[in-house]
Design an enzyme around this catalytic site. Structure first.
Site, PDB file in Angstrom:
ATOM      1  N   SER A 259       0.883  -1.212  -0.100  1.00 46.96           N
ATOM      2  CA  SER A 259      -0.010  -0.012  -0.040  1.00 46.96           C
ATOM      3  C   SER A 259       0.906   1.252  -0.090  1.00 46.96           C
ATOM      4  CB  SER A 259      -1.051   0.077   1.108  1.00 46.96           C
ATOM      5  OG  SER A 259      -2.107   0.962   1.010  1.00 46.96           O
TER       6      SER A 259
ATOM      7  N   ASP B 268      -9.094  -4.723  -5.550  1.00 49.28           N
ATOM      8  CA  ASP B 268      -8.797  -3.832  -4.308  1.00 49.28           C
ATOM      9  C   ASP B 268      -9.578  -2.612  -4.086  1.00 49.28           C
ATOM     10  OD1 ASP B 268      -7.120  -2.475  -2.628  1.00 49.28           O
ATOM     11  OD2 ASP B 268      -5.134  -3.432  -3.381  1.00 49.28           O
TER      12      ASP B 268
ATOM     13  N   HIS C 100      -7.131  -6.173  -0.119  1.00 53.41           N
ATOM     14  CA  HIS C 100      -6.312  -5.140  -0.085  1.00 53.41           C
ATOM     15  C   HIS C 100      -4.936  -5.723   0.136  1.00 53.41           C
ATOM     16  CE1 HIS C 100      -4.150  -1.484  -0.531  1.00 53.41           C
ATOM     17  NE2 HIS C 100      -4.219  -1.266   0.959  1.00 53.41           N
TER      18      HIS C 100
END
Length: 533
Positions: A245, A473, A500
Protein backbone atom coordinates in the site's frame (compact mmCIF):
# COMPACT_ATOMS: atom_id res chain seq x y z
CA UNK A 1 -1.16 -4.64 14.93
CA UNK A 2 -3.21 -7.64 15.98
CA UNK A 3 -6.96 -7.80 15.79
CA UNK A 4 -9.38 -8.92 18.48
CA UNK A 5 -10.74 -11.17 15.76
CA UNK A 6 -7.44 -12.65 14.56
CA UNK A 7 -5.58 -11.88 11.36
CA UNK A 8 -6.92 -8.82 9.57
CA UNK A 9 -5.86 -6.18 7.14
CA UNK A 10 -4.88 -2.79 8.49
CA UNK A 11 -5.48 0.54 6.89
CA UNK A 12 -5.92 4.13 7.82
CA UNK A 13 -9.05 6.20 7.36
CA UNK A 14 -8.98 9.74 6.11
CA UNK A 15 -9.70 12.37 8.69
CA UNK A 16 -11.65 15.56 8.14
CA UNK A 17 -11.70 16.87 4.64
CA UNK A 18 -10.41 13.90 2.63
CA UNK A 19 -12.40 13.42 0.63
CA UNK A 20 -14.85 16.08 1.57
CA UNK A 21 -17.63 14.01 3.09
CA UNK A 22 -16.25 15.12 6.42
CA UNK A 23 -16.79 12.89 9.38
CA UNK A 24 -17.80 9.78 7.46
CA UNK A 25 -14.11 8.83 7.64
CA UNK A 26 -13.77 7.96 3.98
CA UNK A 27 -10.54 6.19 3.20
CA UNK A 28 -7.52 7.54 1.33
CA UNK A 29 -4.31 5.51 1.12
CA UNK A 30 -4.29 2.63 3.46
CA UNK A 31 -1.96 0.37 5.33
CA UNK A 32 -2.14 -3.14 4.16
CA UNK A 33 -0.54 -6.07 5.87
CA UNK A 34 -2.03 -8.80 7.98
CA UNK A 35 -0.41 -8.81 11.43
CA UNK A 36 0.55 -12.47 11.54
CA UNK A 37 1.34 -14.06 14.87
CA UNK A 38 4.60 -15.94 14.47
CA UNK A 39 5.13 -19.29 16.11
CA UNK A 40 8.21 -21.42 16.15
CA UNK A 41 10.57 -18.67 14.97
CA UNK A 42 14.03 -19.58 16.19
CA UNK A 43 16.71 -17.00 16.81
CA UNK A 44 19.19 -18.69 14.51
CA UNK A 45 22.62 -17.25 13.93
CA UNK A 46 23.52 -13.76 12.82
CA UNK A 47 25.18 -14.90 9.61
CA UNK A 48 27.62 -12.56 7.98
CA UNK A 49 26.38 -10.56 5.03
CA UNK A 50 28.32 -11.24 1.79
CA UNK A 51 31.36 -8.97 1.66
CA UNK A 52 30.10 -6.57 -1.00
CA UNK A 53 31.51 -3.07 -0.54
CA UNK A 54 28.95 -0.53 0.62
CA UNK A 55 28.35 2.50 -1.60
CA UNK A 56 29.96 5.72 -0.38
CA UNK A 57 27.97 7.80 2.10
CA UNK A 58 26.44 11.04 0.81
CA UNK A 59 28.48 14.11 1.80
CA UNK A 60 27.99 15.17 5.41
CA UNK A 61 26.08 12.03 6.37
CA UNK A 62 28.94 9.65 7.19
CA UNK A 63 28.07 9.48 10.89
CA UNK A 64 24.58 8.29 10.08
CA UNK A 65 25.50 5.83 7.33
CA UNK A 66 28.37 4.27 9.26
CA UNK A 67 26.63 3.78 12.62
CA UNK A 68 26.44 0.29 14.09
CA UNK A 69 23.11 -1.10 15.21
CA UNK A 70 22.94 -2.20 18.84
CA UNK A 71 20.31 -4.94 18.78
CA UNK A 72 18.65 -5.79 22.08
CA UNK A 73 15.37 -6.44 23.85
CA UNK A 74 12.03 -5.29 22.41
CA UNK A 75 10.58 -4.69 25.87
CA UNK A 76 10.23 -0.93 25.28
CA UNK A 77 9.22 -1.21 21.63
CA UNK A 78 5.86 -1.63 19.99
CA UNK A 79 2.64 -2.27 21.88
CA UNK A 80 0.94 -5.40 23.24
CA UNK A 81 -1.29 -5.77 20.19
CA UNK A 82 1.73 -6.07 17.89
CA UNK A 83 2.68 -9.39 19.54
CA UNK A 84 6.33 -9.43 18.54
CA UNK A 85 7.67 -13.01 18.72
CA UNK A 86 10.12 -13.73 21.56
CA UNK A 87 12.95 -14.13 19.06
CA UNK A 88 12.57 -10.54 17.85
CA UNK A 89 15.40 -8.08 18.46
CA UNK A 90 14.91 -4.32 18.45
CA UNK A 91 17.02 -1.19 18.12
CA UNK A 92 16.91 2.43 17.04
CA UNK A 93 18.93 4.10 14.29
CA UNK A 94 19.68 7.82 14.35
CA UNK A 95 18.81 10.03 11.37
CA UNK A 96 18.73 13.80 10.90
CA UNK A 97 15.28 15.34 11.12
CA UNK A 98 16.26 17.62 8.23
CA UNK A 99 18.74 16.10 5.78
CA UNK A 100 19.69 19.60 4.69
CA UNK A 101 20.89 20.18 8.27
CA UNK A 102 22.75 16.98 9.24
CA UNK A 103 24.22 18.73 12.28
CA UNK A 104 20.76 19.70 13.52
CA UNK A 105 18.16 17.80 15.57
CA UNK A 106 17.88 14.06 15.07
CA UNK A 107 15.20 11.37 15.12
CA UNK A 108 15.40 7.74 16.21
CA UNK A 109 13.96 5.13 13.80
CA UNK A 110 12.67 2.01 15.59
CA UNK A 111 13.67 -1.32 14.04
CA UNK A 112 12.75 -4.94 14.67
CA UNK A 113 14.65 -7.99 13.45
CA UNK A 114 14.42 -11.76 13.34
CA UNK A 115 17.79 -13.04 12.11
CA UNK A 116 18.07 -15.40 9.15
CA UNK A 117 18.03 -19.06 10.13
CA UNK A 118 20.27 -20.27 7.32
CA UNK A 119 22.53 -19.10 4.50
CA UNK A 120 21.88 -15.38 4.63
CA UNK A 121 21.55 -13.19 1.55
CA UNK A 122 21.10 -9.99 3.53
CA UNK A 123 18.28 -8.00 5.10
CA UNK A 124 14.67 -7.81 3.89
CA UNK A 125 13.28 -4.39 4.86
CA UNK A 126 9.48 -4.33 5.04
CA UNK A 127 6.77 -1.69 5.43
CA UNK A 128 3.02 -2.27 5.96
CA UNK A 129 1.72 1.02 4.57
CA UNK A 130 -0.57 3.52 6.18
CA UNK A 131 0.90 6.00 6.18
CA UNK A 132 1.23 5.98 9.93
CA UNK A 133 1.06 2.23 10.67
CA UNK A 134 3.76 0.69 12.84
CA UNK A 135 5.92 -1.78 10.94
CA UNK A 136 7.62 -3.63 13.78
CA UNK A 137 5.39 -6.70 13.51
CA UNK A 138 6.39 -7.10 9.85
CA UNK A 139 9.12 -9.45 11.09
CA UNK A 140 6.46 -12.17 11.23
CA UNK A 141 5.90 -12.07 7.45
CA UNK A 142 7.24 -15.13 5.65
CA UNK A 143 8.25 -16.93 8.82
CA UNK A 144 7.41 -20.37 7.43
CA UNK A 145 9.04 -19.74 4.06
CA UNK A 146 12.51 -19.60 2.57
CA UNK A 147 12.55 -15.89 3.34
CA UNK A 148 13.11 -16.74 7.01
CA UNK A 149 16.11 -18.88 6.04
CA UNK A 150 17.76 -16.41 3.69
CA UNK A 151 17.05 -12.96 5.14
CA UNK A 152 17.16 -11.04 8.35
CA UNK A 153 13.55 -9.87 8.34
CA UNK A 154 13.45 -6.19 9.30
CA UNK A 155 10.43 -4.12 10.29
CA UNK A 156 10.59 -0.42 10.98
CA UNK A 157 8.45 2.44 12.20
CA UNK A 158 8.91 5.40 9.86
CA UNK A 159 9.87 8.70 11.45
CA UNK A 160 7.17 10.07 13.72
CA UNK A 161 5.33 6.73 13.81
CA UNK A 162 4.89 4.18 16.59
CA UNK A 163 8.07 3.58 18.58
CA UNK A 164 10.21 5.98 16.55
CA UNK A 165 11.18 9.16 18.37
CA UNK A 166 9.97 11.86 18.49
CA UNK A 167 6.42 10.73 17.74
CA UNK A 168 3.70 12.71 16.01
CA UNK A 169 1.02 13.67 18.55
CA UNK A 170 -2.10 15.71 17.85
CA UNK A 171 -5.00 14.44 19.98
CA UNK A 172 -5.29 13.06 23.50
CA UNK A 173 -7.32 9.84 23.85
CA UNK A 174 -10.40 11.71 25.17
CA UNK A 175 -10.15 14.15 22.26
CA UNK A 176 -9.96 11.27 19.79
CA UNK A 177 -12.99 9.59 21.37
CA UNK A 178 -14.93 12.86 21.20
CA UNK A 179 -14.06 13.36 17.53
CA UNK A 180 -15.27 9.88 16.65
CA UNK A 181 -18.59 10.58 18.39
CA UNK A 182 -19.33 13.71 16.34
CA UNK A 183 -22.13 13.57 13.74
CA UNK A 184 -21.36 13.97 10.01
CA UNK A 185 -20.74 17.49 8.76
CA UNK A 186 -23.83 19.44 7.81
CA UNK A 187 -22.79 21.01 4.50
CA UNK A 188 -24.74 24.19 5.09
CA UNK A 189 -22.71 27.43 5.28
CA UNK A 190 -22.74 27.21 9.06
CA UNK A 191 -21.75 23.53 9.05
CA UNK A 192 -18.92 24.17 6.59
CA UNK A 193 -17.60 27.03 8.70
CA UNK A 194 -17.68 24.85 11.81
CA UNK A 195 -15.87 21.97 10.09
CA UNK A 196 -13.15 24.23 8.74
CA UNK A 197 -12.70 25.80 12.19
CA UNK A 198 -12.30 22.32 13.67
CA UNK A 199 -9.70 21.50 11.02
CA UNK A 200 -7.75 24.60 11.99
CA UNK A 201 -7.99 23.65 15.65
CA UNK A 202 -6.73 20.14 14.93
CA UNK A 203 -3.82 21.48 12.86
CA UNK A 204 -2.94 23.88 15.66
CA UNK A 205 -2.86 21.07 18.19
CA UNK A 206 -0.54 19.06 15.94
CA UNK A 207 1.81 22.03 15.61
CA UNK A 208 1.82 22.65 19.35
CA UNK A 209 2.24 19.03 20.44
CA UNK A 210 4.53 17.73 17.69
CA UNK A 211 6.50 20.83 16.68
CA UNK A 212 6.80 22.39 13.24
CA UNK A 213 10.28 20.98 12.63
CA UNK A 214 9.05 17.40 12.92
CA UNK A 215 5.79 18.05 11.01
CA UNK A 216 7.74 19.60 8.16
CA UNK A 217 9.96 16.52 7.76
CA UNK A 218 7.77 13.42 8.10
CA UNK A 219 6.92 12.87 4.45
CA UNK A 220 7.99 10.33 1.86
CA UNK A 221 10.87 12.62 0.87
CA UNK A 222 12.58 12.06 4.22
CA UNK A 223 11.54 8.45 4.83
CA UNK A 224 13.25 7.17 1.69
CA UNK A 225 16.46 8.86 2.84
CA UNK A 226 16.01 7.12 6.20
CA UNK A 227 15.63 3.84 4.33
CA UNK A 228 18.98 4.34 2.66
CA UNK A 229 20.60 5.01 6.03
CA UNK A 230 18.97 1.80 7.31
CA UNK A 231 20.30 -0.14 4.32
CA UNK A 232 23.83 0.98 5.09
CA UNK A 233 23.56 0.50 8.86
CA UNK A 234 22.25 -3.03 8.25
CA UNK A 235 25.37 -3.73 6.18
CA UNK A 236 23.65 -4.18 2.81
CA UNK A 237 25.24 -2.84 -0.36
CA UNK A 238 21.82 -2.92 -2.03
CA UNK A 239 18.29 -2.80 -0.66
CA UNK A 240 15.89 -5.74 -0.71
CA UNK A 241 12.42 -4.42 0.10
CA UNK A 242 8.81 -5.54 0.48
CA UNK A 243 6.23 -2.75 0.69
CA UNK A 244 2.45 -2.80 0.89
CA UNK A 245 0.00 0.00 0.00
CA UNK A 246 1.61 3.31 1.05
CA UNK A 247 4.78 1.24 1.40
CA UNK A 248 4.73 0.99 -2.41
CA UNK A 249 4.98 4.77 -2.57
CA UNK A 250 8.04 4.57 -0.35
CA UNK A 251 9.53 1.85 -2.55
CA UNK A 252 8.90 3.69 -5.80
CA UNK A 253 10.33 6.93 -4.37
CA UNK A 254 13.40 5.05 -3.12
CA UNK A 255 13.92 3.49 -6.55
CA UNK A 256 13.69 6.93 -8.10
CA UNK A 257 16.20 8.53 -5.73
CA UNK A 258 18.60 5.59 -5.32
CA UNK A 259 18.17 3.36 -8.40
CA UNK A 260 21.72 2.07 -8.10
CA UNK A 261 21.05 0.85 -4.54
CA UNK A 262 18.12 -1.48 -5.34
CA UNK A 263 18.70 -5.24 -5.34
CA UNK A 264 15.05 -6.41 -5.37
CA UNK A 265 11.72 -4.79 -4.56
CA UNK A 266 8.15 -6.14 -4.31
CA UNK A 267 5.42 -3.48 -4.28
CA UNK A 268 1.95 -4.84 -3.46
CA UNK A 269 -1.21 -2.69 -3.47
CA UNK A 270 0.32 0.08 -5.52
CA UNK A 271 -0.04 3.79 -4.94
CA UNK A 272 0.46 5.60 -8.25
CA UNK A 273 2.33 8.78 -7.35
CA UNK A 274 1.39 10.36 -10.68
CA UNK A 275 -2.28 10.64 -9.67
CA UNK A 276 -3.65 13.96 -8.49
CA UNK A 277 -5.32 13.70 -5.05
CA UNK A 278 -8.85 14.23 -6.41
CA UNK A 279 -8.41 11.55 -9.06
CA UNK A 280 -6.98 9.17 -6.49
CA UNK A 281 -9.89 9.64 -4.09
CA UNK A 282 -12.53 9.11 -6.79
CA UNK A 283 -10.88 5.94 -8.04
CA UNK A 284 -10.86 4.68 -4.50
CA UNK A 285 -14.52 5.55 -4.02
CA UNK A 286 -15.40 3.43 -7.02
CA UNK A 287 -13.20 0.65 -5.66
CA UNK A 288 -14.99 0.57 -2.33
CA UNK A 289 -18.38 0.65 -3.98
CA UNK A 290 -17.36 -2.30 -6.13
CA UNK A 291 -16.32 -4.36 -3.12
CA UNK A 292 -19.47 -3.36 -1.22
CA UNK A 293 -21.52 -4.58 -4.18
CA UNK A 294 -19.59 -7.85 -4.24
CA UNK A 295 -20.19 -8.31 -0.51
CA UNK A 296 -23.90 -7.55 -0.92
CA UNK A 297 -24.21 -10.11 -3.71
CA UNK A 298 -22.48 -12.74 -1.60
CA UNK A 299 -24.54 -11.89 1.48
CA UNK A 300 -27.79 -12.05 -0.53
CA UNK A 301 -27.28 -15.79 -1.00
CA UNK A 302 -28.40 -16.21 2.60
CA UNK A 303 -32.03 -15.73 3.58
CA UNK A 304 -31.03 -13.86 6.75
CA UNK A 305 -28.68 -11.37 5.07
CA UNK A 306 -29.07 -8.02 6.88
CA UNK A 307 -29.00 -6.24 3.50
CA UNK A 308 -31.75 -8.42 2.06
CA UNK A 309 -31.75 -11.04 -0.67
CA UNK A 310 -31.85 -8.61 -3.59
CA UNK A 311 -28.39 -7.05 -4.15
CA UNK A 312 -30.01 -4.23 -6.13
CA UNK A 313 -31.54 -2.93 -2.91
CA UNK A 314 -28.42 -3.32 -0.74
CA UNK A 315 -27.39 0.35 -0.73
CA UNK A 316 -30.87 1.49 0.33
CA UNK A 317 -31.03 -1.15 3.04
CA UNK A 318 -27.55 -0.26 4.27
CA UNK A 319 -28.44 3.41 4.54
CA UNK A 320 -31.58 2.46 6.48
CA UNK A 321 -29.36 0.68 9.00
CA UNK A 322 -26.69 3.36 9.46
CA UNK A 323 -28.50 6.67 8.91
CA UNK A 324 -30.34 6.61 12.28
CA UNK A 325 -26.92 6.68 13.95
CA UNK A 326 -26.49 10.27 12.79
CA UNK A 327 -29.07 11.22 15.43
CA UNK A 328 -28.20 8.75 18.21
CA UNK A 329 -25.60 5.98 18.73
CA UNK A 330 -26.49 2.32 18.92
CA UNK A 331 -26.14 0.49 22.22
CA UNK A 332 -22.88 -1.30 22.97
CA UNK A 333 -21.41 -3.01 26.02
CA UNK A 334 -18.80 -0.25 25.93
CA UNK A 335 -20.42 2.92 27.32
CA UNK A 336 -19.38 4.92 24.22
CA UNK A 337 -22.02 3.34 21.98
CA UNK A 338 -21.66 3.01 18.21
CA UNK A 339 -21.62 6.40 16.50
CA UNK A 340 -22.34 6.95 12.82
CA UNK A 341 -18.62 7.60 12.25
CA UNK A 342 -17.64 4.36 13.89
CA UNK A 343 -20.24 2.34 12.01
CA UNK A 344 -18.87 3.54 8.67
CA UNK A 345 -15.31 2.98 9.86
CA UNK A 346 -16.09 -0.56 11.02
CA UNK A 347 -17.75 -1.40 7.71
CA UNK A 348 -14.75 -0.14 5.77
CA UNK A 349 -12.44 -2.22 7.96
CA UNK A 350 -14.39 -5.33 7.03
CA UNK A 351 -14.39 -4.53 3.31
CA UNK A 352 -10.62 -4.78 3.10
CA UNK A 353 -10.74 -8.54 2.70
CA UNK A 354 -13.47 -11.02 1.86
CA UNK A 355 -12.17 -13.06 4.78
CA UNK A 356 -13.81 -10.44 7.00
CA UNK A 357 -17.20 -10.44 5.31
CA UNK A 358 -18.70 -12.79 7.95
CA UNK A 359 -17.76 -10.21 10.59
CA UNK A 360 -19.47 -7.52 8.55
CA UNK A 361 -22.62 -9.62 8.36
CA UNK A 362 -22.49 -10.11 12.11
CA UNK A 363 -22.04 -6.39 12.69
CA UNK A 364 -24.91 -5.38 10.41
CA UNK A 365 -27.15 -8.06 11.90
CA UNK A 366 -26.43 -6.68 15.36
CA UNK A 367 -27.26 -3.20 14.08
CA UNK A 368 -30.63 -4.49 12.89
CA UNK A 369 -31.31 -5.34 16.52
CA UNK A 370 -30.13 -1.97 17.78
CA UNK A 371 -26.64 -2.91 19.02
CA UNK A 372 -23.20 -2.20 17.60
CA UNK A 373 -20.51 -4.13 19.47
CA UNK A 374 -18.84 -5.83 16.50
CA UNK A 375 -18.71 -2.68 14.38
CA UNK A 376 -17.30 -0.71 17.32
CA UNK A 377 -14.55 -3.31 17.78
CA UNK A 378 -13.74 -3.07 14.09
CA UNK A 379 -13.67 0.72 14.28
CA UNK A 380 -11.35 0.58 17.30
CA UNK A 381 -8.98 -1.64 15.36
CA UNK A 382 -9.17 0.76 12.42
CA UNK A 383 -8.35 3.76 14.62
CA UNK A 384 -5.71 2.06 16.76
CA UNK A 385 -7.67 2.29 20.01
CA UNK A 386 -6.42 -0.10 22.65
CA UNK A 387 -8.40 -1.89 25.35
CA UNK A 388 -7.22 0.61 27.96
CA UNK A 389 -8.60 3.55 25.96
CA UNK A 390 -5.24 4.79 24.69
CA UNK A 391 -4.45 5.09 20.99
CA UNK A 392 -1.57 4.26 18.71
CA UNK A 393 -0.57 7.44 16.87
CA UNK A 394 -1.53 6.03 13.48
CA UNK A 395 -4.35 8.50 12.83
CA UNK A 396 -2.35 11.59 13.73
CA UNK A 397 0.64 10.32 11.77
CA UNK A 398 -1.59 9.54 8.80
CA UNK A 399 -2.82 13.11 8.70
CA UNK A 400 0.63 14.65 9.15
CA UNK A 401 2.24 12.52 6.44
CA UNK A 402 -0.56 12.94 3.92
CA UNK A 403 -0.56 16.70 4.38
CA UNK A 404 3.13 17.01 3.51
CA UNK A 405 3.04 14.39 0.75
CA UNK A 406 0.33 15.89 -1.45
CA UNK A 407 -0.66 19.33 -2.73
CA UNK A 408 -3.43 21.12 -0.85
CA UNK A 409 -6.91 21.54 -2.27
CA UNK A 410 -7.81 25.12 -1.37
CA UNK A 411 -10.36 25.97 -4.04
CA UNK A 412 -13.93 25.61 -2.67
CA UNK A 413 -15.23 24.87 -6.17
CA UNK A 414 -12.85 21.91 -6.57
CA UNK A 415 -13.78 20.59 -3.14
CA UNK A 416 -17.48 20.89 -3.94
CA UNK A 417 -17.11 18.96 -7.20
CA UNK A 418 -15.07 16.30 -5.47
CA UNK A 419 -17.71 15.89 -2.78
CA UNK A 420 -20.50 15.48 -5.34
CA UNK A 421 -18.51 13.07 -7.50
CA UNK A 422 -17.48 10.99 -4.49
CA UNK A 423 -21.10 10.58 -3.43
CA UNK A 424 -22.03 9.43 -6.94
CA UNK A 425 -19.08 7.02 -7.11
CA UNK A 426 -19.79 5.44 -3.70
CA UNK A 427 -23.51 5.79 -2.90
CA UNK A 428 -23.27 3.38 0.03
CA UNK A 429 -21.08 6.03 1.75
CA UNK A 430 -23.34 8.99 0.92
CA UNK A 431 -24.71 10.33 4.20
CA UNK A 432 -27.38 12.35 2.41
CA UNK A 433 -25.93 15.69 3.48
CA UNK A 434 -24.63 16.81 0.10
CA UNK A 435 -25.61 20.39 -0.78
CA UNK A 436 -23.33 21.21 -3.70
CA UNK A 437 -20.79 22.72 -1.30
CA UNK A 438 -18.31 21.21 1.14
CA UNK A 439 -15.61 22.17 3.66
CA UNK A 440 -12.00 22.59 2.64
CA UNK A 441 -9.93 19.57 3.56
CA UNK A 442 -7.77 19.35 6.68
CA UNK A 443 -4.54 19.82 4.73
CA UNK A 444 -5.71 23.25 3.57
CA UNK A 445 -5.11 24.35 7.17
CA UNK A 446 -1.84 22.48 7.67
CA UNK A 447 0.91 24.59 9.28
CA UNK A 448 3.82 23.41 7.07
CA UNK A 449 4.07 23.18 3.26
CA UNK A 450 3.86 19.96 1.27
CA UNK A 451 7.21 18.49 0.26
CA UNK A 452 6.15 16.22 -2.63
CA UNK A 453 4.11 16.66 -5.81
CA UNK A 454 2.33 14.13 -8.05
CA UNK A 455 4.63 12.98 -10.85
CA UNK A 456 5.47 9.96 -12.94
CA UNK A 457 8.22 7.87 -11.37
CA UNK A 458 11.47 7.73 -13.33
CA UNK A 459 14.18 5.32 -12.17
CA UNK A 460 16.54 4.64 -15.10
CA UNK A 461 18.95 1.79 -14.48
CA UNK A 462 17.04 0.34 -11.53
CA UNK A 463 17.02 -3.44 -11.08
CA UNK A 464 13.88 -5.32 -12.12
CA UNK A 465 11.06 -4.61 -9.67
CA UNK A 466 7.87 -6.65 -9.13
CA UNK A 467 4.47 -4.97 -8.72
CA UNK A 468 1.51 -7.01 -7.43
CA UNK A 469 -1.97 -5.62 -8.10
CA UNK A 470 -5.30 -7.13 -7.05
CA UNK A 471 -8.26 -6.95 -9.41
CA UNK A 472 -10.85 -5.91 -6.81
CA UNK A 473 -8.66 -3.99 -4.39
CA UNK A 474 -10.86 -1.26 -2.84
CA UNK A 475 -8.09 0.95 -1.47
CA UNK A 476 -5.50 0.88 -4.24
CA UNK A 477 -7.40 -0.02 -7.40
CA UNK A 478 -5.90 -2.45 -9.90
CA UNK A 479 -5.13 0.18 -12.54
CA UNK A 480 -2.79 1.99 -10.16
CA UNK A 481 -0.59 -1.10 -10.10
CA UNK A 482 -0.67 -1.36 -13.87
CA UNK A 483 0.37 2.28 -14.17
CA UNK A 484 3.13 2.05 -11.57
CA UNK A 485 4.58 -1.08 -13.19
CA UNK A 486 4.69 0.73 -16.53
CA UNK A 487 6.52 3.71 -15.01
CA UNK A 488 9.11 1.51 -13.30
CA UNK A 489 9.49 -0.98 -16.15
CA UNK A 490 8.50 -3.56 -13.53
CA UNK A 491 7.06 -7.05 -13.84
CA UNK A 492 3.32 -6.97 -13.10
CA UNK A 493 1.69 -9.88 -11.26
CA UNK A 494 -2.11 -9.86 -11.20
CA UNK A 495 -4.00 -11.33 -8.25
CA UNK A 496 -7.69 -12.03 -8.71
CA UNK A 497 -9.60 -11.33 -5.52
CA UNK A 498 -11.59 -8.99 -3.27
CA UNK A 499 -8.91 -7.74 -0.88
CA UNK A 500 -6.28 -5.10 -0.28
CA UNK A 501 -2.84 -6.69 -0.92
CA UNK A 502 -2.12 -10.37 -1.29
CA UNK A 503 1.55 -11.40 -1.40
CA UNK A 504 2.45 -13.61 1.57
CA UNK A 505 -0.84 -12.75 3.32
CA UNK A 506 -3.57 -14.26 1.12
CA UNK A 507 -2.20 -17.81 1.30
CA UNK A 508 -1.98 -18.15 -2.49
CA UNK A 509 0.77 -20.58 -3.48
CA UNK A 510 1.05 -19.29 -7.05
CA UNK A 511 1.69 -15.72 -5.90
CA UNK A 512 3.84 -16.54 -2.89
CA UNK A 513 6.13 -18.89 -4.81
CA UNK A 514 6.72 -16.23 -7.48
CA UNK A 515 7.48 -13.54 -4.88
CA UNK A 516 9.81 -15.75 -2.86
CA UNK A 517 11.71 -16.94 -5.96
CA UNK A 518 12.15 -13.34 -7.01
CA UNK A 519 13.36 -12.10 -3.62
CA UNK A 520 15.76 -15.01 -3.06
CA UNK A 521 16.97 -15.88 -6.56
CA UNK A 522 16.08 -12.67 -8.48
CA UNK A 523 13.90 -14.82 -10.76
CA UNK A 524 11.52 -12.46 -12.55
CA UNK A 525 7.91 -13.75 -12.60
CA UNK A 526 6.62 -15.00 -15.94
CA UNK A 527 5.13 -12.24 -18.13
CA UNK A 528 1.40 -11.87 -17.55
CA UNK A 529 1.42 -14.06 -14.43
CA UNK A 530 -2.07 -14.15 -12.88
CA UNK A 531 -2.82 -15.84 -9.57
CA UNK A 532 -5.78 -16.14 -7.21
CA UNK A 533 -9.39 -16.34 -8.23
Amino acid sequence: MASPFGCVVLRRPARKGWPTVQRGRLVVVLGAICALVATGCGTGSDSATPATPLPPSPPGLNNFYEQRIDWGSCEEFGSPEERLPPSTQCARVTVPIDYARPDGPTAQIALSRIPARGDKIGSLLMNPGGPGVSGLSMVTVGHRTELAERFDRIGFDPRGVGSSLPAIVCLTPPEADAERAEPPTDNTPAGIAEAEAENREYAGRCAERSGLDLLGHVGTREVVQDMDVLRSALGDAKLTYLGYSYGTRLGAAYAEKYPQNVRAMVLDGAVDSSQEPVQESLRQAAGFQGVFDAYAADCAKSADCPLGTDPAGAVVRFRQLVDPLQAAPARTEDPRGLSYNDAITGVQQALYSDEMWPLLTRGLTELQGGTGDTLLQLADLYDGRRADGTYANTQDAFNAIRCVDDPRITDPAVVARQDAEYRRAAPFLDDGKGTGAAPLELCASWPVPNTSEPHRISAPGVAKIVVVSTTEDPATPYQAGVDLAEQLGAALVTFRGNRHTAALVAGDRCLDDAVIAYLTELATPAPGLTCGG
